[in-house]
Design an enzyme around this catalytic site. Sequence first.
Site, PDB file in Angstrom:
ATOM      1  N   ASP A 111     -38.901   5.604  87.356  1.00  0.00           N
ATOM      2  CA  ASP A 111     -38.405   6.202  88.596  1.00  0.00           C
ATOM      3  C   ASP A 111     -36.889   6.048  88.728  1.00  0.00           C
ATOM      4  OD1 ASP A 111     -38.644   7.567  90.950  1.00  0.00           O
ATOM      5  OD2 ASP A 111     -39.345   5.851  92.132  1.00  0.00           O
TER       6      ASP A 111
ATOM      7  N   HIS B 297     -32.916  13.477  84.531  1.00  0.00           N
ATOM      8  CA  HIS B 297     -34.122  13.558  83.693  1.00  0.00           C
ATOM      9  C   HIS B 297     -33.739  13.595  82.216  1.00  0.00           C
ATOM     10  CE1 HIS B 297     -36.430  13.871  87.263  1.00  0.00           C
ATOM     11  NE2 HIS B 297     -36.108  15.115  87.554  1.00  0.00           N
TER      12      HIS B 297
ATOM     13  N   LEU C  95     -48.361   1.662  67.658  1.00  0.00           N
ATOM     14  CA  LEU C  95     -48.328   1.786  69.122  1.00  0.00           C
ATOM     15  C   LEU C  95     -49.031   3.055  69.611  1.00  0.00           C
ATOM     16  CD1 LEU C  95     -47.004   0.913  71.927  1.00  0.00           C
ATOM     17  CD2 LEU C  95     -45.115   2.420  71.300  1.00  0.00           C
TER      18      LEU C  95
HETATM   19  C1  IPE Z   1     -43.733   8.565  90.628  1.00  0.00           C
HETATM   20  O1  IPE Z   1     -42.430   8.805  91.016  1.00  0.00           O
HETATM   21  C2  IPE Z   1     -44.125   9.516  89.566  1.00  0.00           C
HETATM   22  C3  IPE Z   1     -43.383   9.397  88.309  1.00  0.00           C
HETATM   23  C4  IPE Z   1     -42.538   8.480  87.979  1.00  0.00           C
HETATM   24  C5  IPE Z   1     -43.682  10.405  87.356  1.00  0.00           C
HETATM   25  P1  IPE Z   1     -42.081   9.621  92.334  1.00  0.00           P
HETATM   26  O2  IPE Z   1     -40.613   9.540  92.491  1.00  0.00           O
HETATM   27  O3  IPE Z   1     -42.682  10.957  92.293  1.00  0.00           O
HETATM   28  O4  IPE Z   1     -42.825   8.753  93.449  1.00  0.00           O
HETATM   29  P2  IPE Z   1     -42.695   8.753  95.033  1.00  0.00           P
HETATM   30  O5  IPE Z   1     -43.044  10.106  95.488  1.00  0.00           O
HETATM   31  O6  IPE Z   1     -41.286   8.410  95.363  1.00  0.00           O
HETATM   32  O7  IPE Z   1     -43.640   7.701  95.484  1.00  0.00           O
HETATM   33  C1  IPE Z   2     -38.610   9.890  88.122  1.00  0.00           C
HETATM   34  O1  IPE Z   2     -37.401  10.073  88.754  1.00  0.00           O
HETATM   35  C2  IPE Z   2     -39.015  11.073  87.279  1.00  0.00           C
HETATM   36  C3  IPE Z   2     -40.085  11.893  87.855  1.00  0.00           C
HETATM   37  C4  IPE Z   2     -40.761  11.625  88.939  1.00  0.00           C
HETATM   38  C5  IPE Z   2     -40.419  13.102  87.137  1.00  0.00           C
HETATM   39  P1  IPE Z   2     -37.288  10.846  90.122  1.00  0.00           P
HETATM   40  O2  IPE Z   2     -37.081  12.280  89.822  1.00  0.00           O
HETATM   41  O3  IPE Z   2     -38.416  10.527  91.017  1.00  0.00           O
HETATM   42  O4  IPE Z   2     -35.941  10.237  90.714  1.00  0.00           O
HETATM   43  P2  IPE Z   2     -35.669   9.783  92.203  1.00  0.00           P
HETATM   44  O5  IPE Z   2     -36.762   8.831  92.578  1.00  0.00           O
HETATM   45  O6  IPE Z   2     -35.665  10.997  93.042  1.00  0.00           O
HETATM   46  O7  IPE Z   2     -34.350   9.109  92.129  1.00  0.00           O
HETATM   47 MG    MG Z   3     -38.765   9.061  92.395  1.00  0.00          MG
END
Ligand code: IPE
Ligand code: IPE
Ligand code: MG
Length: 256
Positions: free
Chosen positions: A22, A39, A133
């Site tokens: 995240d 990303h 792995l």
């Molecule tokens: C959780 O992250 C899903 C992934 C890392 C793929 P999100 O950024 O979508 O989660 P919430 O919505 O903040 O809980």
């Molecule tokens: C995690 O990073 C990747 C995915 C959920 C695909 P985020 O895109 O959720 O990044 P934040 O949480 O908005 O910073």
């Molecule tokens: Mg996120």
Amino acid sequence: MESLKEKIDVQRLPSHIAIIMDGNGRWAQEKGQDRLYGHYHGVESVRDIVEGCAELGVGYLTLYAFSTENWDRPEYEVTGLMELLVETIRKEVETLNRNNIRLRVIGDMEMLPDYAKTELKEALEMTATNTGLNLVMALSYSSRWELTDAIKKIAGDVKAGKLEPDSIDQGTLPQYLSTHGFPDPELMIRTSGEYRISNFLLYQLAYAELYFTNVRWPDFRRANLYEAILDYQGRERRFGKTSAQVKPEALTKFSL
Ligand code: IPE
Ligand code: IPE
Ligand code: MG
């Protein structure tokens, strides 16, 4: 970094590490960039962590890459993520094979665009005989989807006479989950300073050790992974028992 790695007891590695990757979006926005930029940089962390786990000898690494709920993000971000996924898999398959890494996928594949499905299927086949792995990508995954899907299949098997309701025990449900055959995660890491599970492996995480760090995913590298593993190795896992029962001395005494 090397010294951190040396401190790890390789005999007591978590057999399965699960990571909620995240913070990509915020990492990019803090740099005045578009979320997709985050990303793209997140892929470098994936590469480093996968390599780090393979090198240590971890059996399973599950990466939460895209949740069922993520389909509701703006279309350009969803498309960008799908394209990044396909492009990354295409580029990395060779490296996976070189490192004896087997790709696995959990999630609702039906939701993925056809070109992503095809690419994934190919990569799964190409790495199917690797014995190192297991790299499990959680794509279009959510626990509530998985549990609903499992219950549907169980009901179907009961209806077809393949499963006796009376024979259902704690071993039954795991066989119907998409993680069938994988050990439960022993260590779950979430980056970016959020303290939630976000619909990730709700059943499988029952006894996982949870590790949260403020580091955003694109900055999370091998040294951070080593820190998390060392933290895990410093914990006492009691599984409902008392501390005295699970101390190594106690285990030796009881087994004598
Ligand atoms: C959780 O992250 C899903 C992934 C890392 C793929 P999100 O950024 O979508 O989660 P919430 O919505 O903040 O809980
Ligand atoms: C995690 O990073 C990747 C995915 C959920 C695909 P985020 O895109 O959720 O990044 P934040 O949480 O908005 O910073
Ligand atoms: Mg996120």
